[in-house]
Scaffold this active site. Structure first.
Site, mmCIF file in Angstrom:
data_model
loop_
_atom_site.group_PDB
_atom_site.id
_atom_site.type_symbol
_atom_site.label_atom_id
_atom_site.label_comp_id
_atom_site.label_asym_id
_atom_site.label_seq_id
_atom_site.Cartn_x
_atom_site.Cartn_y
_atom_site.Cartn_z
ATOM 1 N N TYR A 142 16.036 21.257 -36.703
ATOM 2 C CA TYR A 142 15.680 21.895 -35.436
ATOM 3 C C TYR A 142 16.850 21.872 -34.464
ATOM 4 O O TYR A 142 16.778 21.301 -33.368
ATOM 5 C CB TYR A 142 14.454 21.204 -34.844
ATOM 6 C CG TYR A 142 13.669 22.066 -33.894
ATOM 7 C CD1 TYR A 142 13.016 23.210 -34.351
ATOM 8 C CD2 TYR A 142 13.572 21.757 -32.553
ATOM 9 C CE1 TYR A 142 12.298 24.009 -33.481
ATOM 10 C CE2 TYR A 142 12.861 22.549 -31.669
ATOM 11 C CZ TYR A 142 12.228 23.674 -32.144
ATOM 12 O OH TYR A 142 11.514 24.474 -31.287
ATOM 13 N N GLU A 185 12.429 28.409 -35.513
ATOM 14 C CA GLU A 185 11.663 29.084 -34.478
ATOM 15 C C GLU A 185 11.273 30.503 -34.894
ATOM 16 O O GLU A 185 10.141 30.944 -34.687
ATOM 17 C CB GLU A 185 12.478 29.154 -33.176
ATOM 18 C CG GLU A 185 12.255 27.981 -32.259
ATOM 19 C CD GLU A 185 10.776 27.795 -31.941
ATOM 20 O OE1 GLU A 185 10.116 28.762 -31.542
ATOM 21 O OE2 GLU A 185 10.281 26.674 -32.124
ATOM 22 N N ASP A 213 18.121 23.266 -25.061
ATOM 23 C CA ASP A 213 17.094 23.672 -26.032
ATOM 24 C C ASP A 213 17.604 23.550 -27.477
ATOM 25 O O ASP A 213 17.489 24.505 -28.268
ATOM 26 C CB ASP A 213 16.617 25.106 -25.716
ATOM 27 C CG ASP A 213 15.434 25.551 -26.558
ATOM 28 O OD1 ASP A 213 14.677 24.682 -27.038
ATOM 29 O OD2 ASP A 213 15.286 26.778 -26.748
ATOM 30 N N HIS A 215 15.157 28.618 -29.105
ATOM 31 C CA HIS A 215 14.182 29.646 -28.687
ATOM 32 C C HIS A 215 14.878 30.910 -28.179
ATOM 33 O O HIS A 215 14.222 31.887 -27.853
ATOM 34 C CB HIS A 215 13.257 29.127 -27.578
ATOM 35 C CG HIS A 215 12.312 28.050 -28.019
ATOM 36 N ND1 HIS A 215 12.670 26.719 -28.052
ATOM 37 C CD2 HIS A 215 11.024 28.113 -28.445
ATOM 38 C CE1 HIS A 215 11.631 26.005 -28.476
ATOM 39 N NE2 HIS A 215 10.623 26.815 -28.719
HETATM 40 ZN ZN LIG Z 1 8.222 26.851 -31.985
#
Ligand SMILES: [Zn+2]
Length: 364
Positions: free
Chosen positions: A202, A211, A278, A283
């Site tokens: 991630y 994502e 992030d 994202h």
């Molecule tokens: Zn997500």
């Protein structure tokens, strides 16, 4: 708002922690809305950011172990039917399930949020089972637990990596009741599927792929339930849960960067965002593979969950897809999946190649 309190929002929005806790709303969006929030909304947003932060700290270690697929090759008794349990957290911040409100096979209750979570879990299970013959998140019939009314005006929803999906009620301005979002539920549960398959790390490009895969299958769950083909679908994420501040949606796969006033997603590699915020803009840069999927699905035509969805699912389950995969590696594997399933000179394979080229990702 004063400069000092703007800094307070930034501190409350952690930017670099690596975690499997997967929220629908990224920390930098919460911070951006908070900078312009009125006094009534500030409290809800600050509490949301602080809760998200405490979850990152407490859950990251527990969830960080790699979950390898553990298929026995034997179908579960009852495979084809989900196992759902919905709990009411009664606006507490408790991280263990609260009062059991509805379990598998029971009829609707008076609480709309409970029923929406139950139904949207069911629609997500149904797409995975009907199209890919996958028996829940782990393909072993794992129970899916929904924890609704989490926190006070909590502006997020997340999958905790351990079988629970948490739903906030929203503050009414940024978000409304998050149980209403069929694509949001599909998105979050797909984080669990990814965790059991490719386990995409991630962070950076693999995080943006993580994502994006969640947006792809979240959108497919919605399209499948509504019976919409690729040309008819709106390709929006979160349209059913946004309040007026984020209307009309959180993200757009058709036109990344246009979903709301804060949307800064790029649609091609020319706009790739290099940031430490992030987890490296997971994202944000997800807009690029999202748009590739949209282009490929609409070029193939018909129902997106059939050919394009199958190609993406085959790629996610491909052992050659490693946790640190780049966009190019993922693109290369989607082309292999398309050729394997539809033939080297098929129109599906050609659409996959052109779609990635259009977003300027090299197919390796
Ligand atoms: Zn997500």
């Amino acid at each position: 708002m004063s400069k000092s309190s703007a800094k307070e929002w930034d501190r409350a929005a952690p930017s670099t922690s690596w975690t499997r806790l997967a929220c629908i709303i990224p920390p930098d969006l919460l911070a951006a809305v908070a900078r312009e929030a009125d006094a009534d909304q500030r409290e809800a947003l600050l509490e949301t950011m602080q809760l998200d932060q405490s979850f990152r700290v407490s859950r990251a270690e527990a969830a960080a172990s790699i979950i390898a697929p553990t298929r026995t090759g034997v179908a579960r008794v009852g495979a084809g039917t989900p196992d759902r349990a919905i709990y009411d957290q009664q606006h507490s911040n408790a991280t263990t399930p609260g009062t059991l409100m509805r379990s598998e096979g029971q009829g609707p209750v008076s609480d709309v949020s409970v029923n929406q979570a139950y139904d949207n879990f069911g629609y997500t299970y149904k797409l995975y089972w009907d199209q890919f013959h996958r028996d829940s998140i782990d393909d072993q019939g794992m129970q899916i637990q929904g924890l609704v009314h989490f926190g006070t005006n909590y502006d997020n929803a997340f999958w905790d990596g351990a079988g629970h999906m948490f739903f906030g009620d929203g503050d009414g301005q940024m978000l409304t009741d998050t149980t209403k979002g069929i694509d949001v539920v599909g998105h979050e549960l797909t984080h669990g599927v990814t965790q059991h398959e490719a386990n995409l790390r991630y962070s950076g490009q693999s995080g943006a792929l993580n994502e994006s895969v969640s947006d792809v299958f979240g959108s497919l769950v919605k399209q499948y339930q509504l019976g919409q083909d690729a040309a008819t679908a709106d390709w929006l994420i979160g349209a059913d849960i946004v309040g007026p501040q984020l209307a009309p949606a959180l993200r757009s796969m058709k036109a990344p960067g246009t979903a709301n006033q804060y949307d800064n997603q790029p649609s091609t590699m020319d706009g790739y965002v290099h940031t430490t915020s992030d987890n490296g803009g997971v994202h944000t840069n997800s807009g690029i593979p999202n748009h590739a999927f949209y282009l490929i699905a609409t070029a193939i035509g018909g129902n997106a969950w059939e050919a394009a969805g199958q190609i993406w699912y085959d790629t996610l389950a491909d052992p050659r897809l490693h946790p640190t995969a780049t966009f190019s590696r993922f693109a290369g594997l989607t082309l292999r999946s398309a050729r394997t399933r539809f033939g080297s000179s098929s129109s599906e394979a050609a659409a996959v190649k052109s779609g990635w080229e259009a977003v300027k990702v090299k197919v390796r």
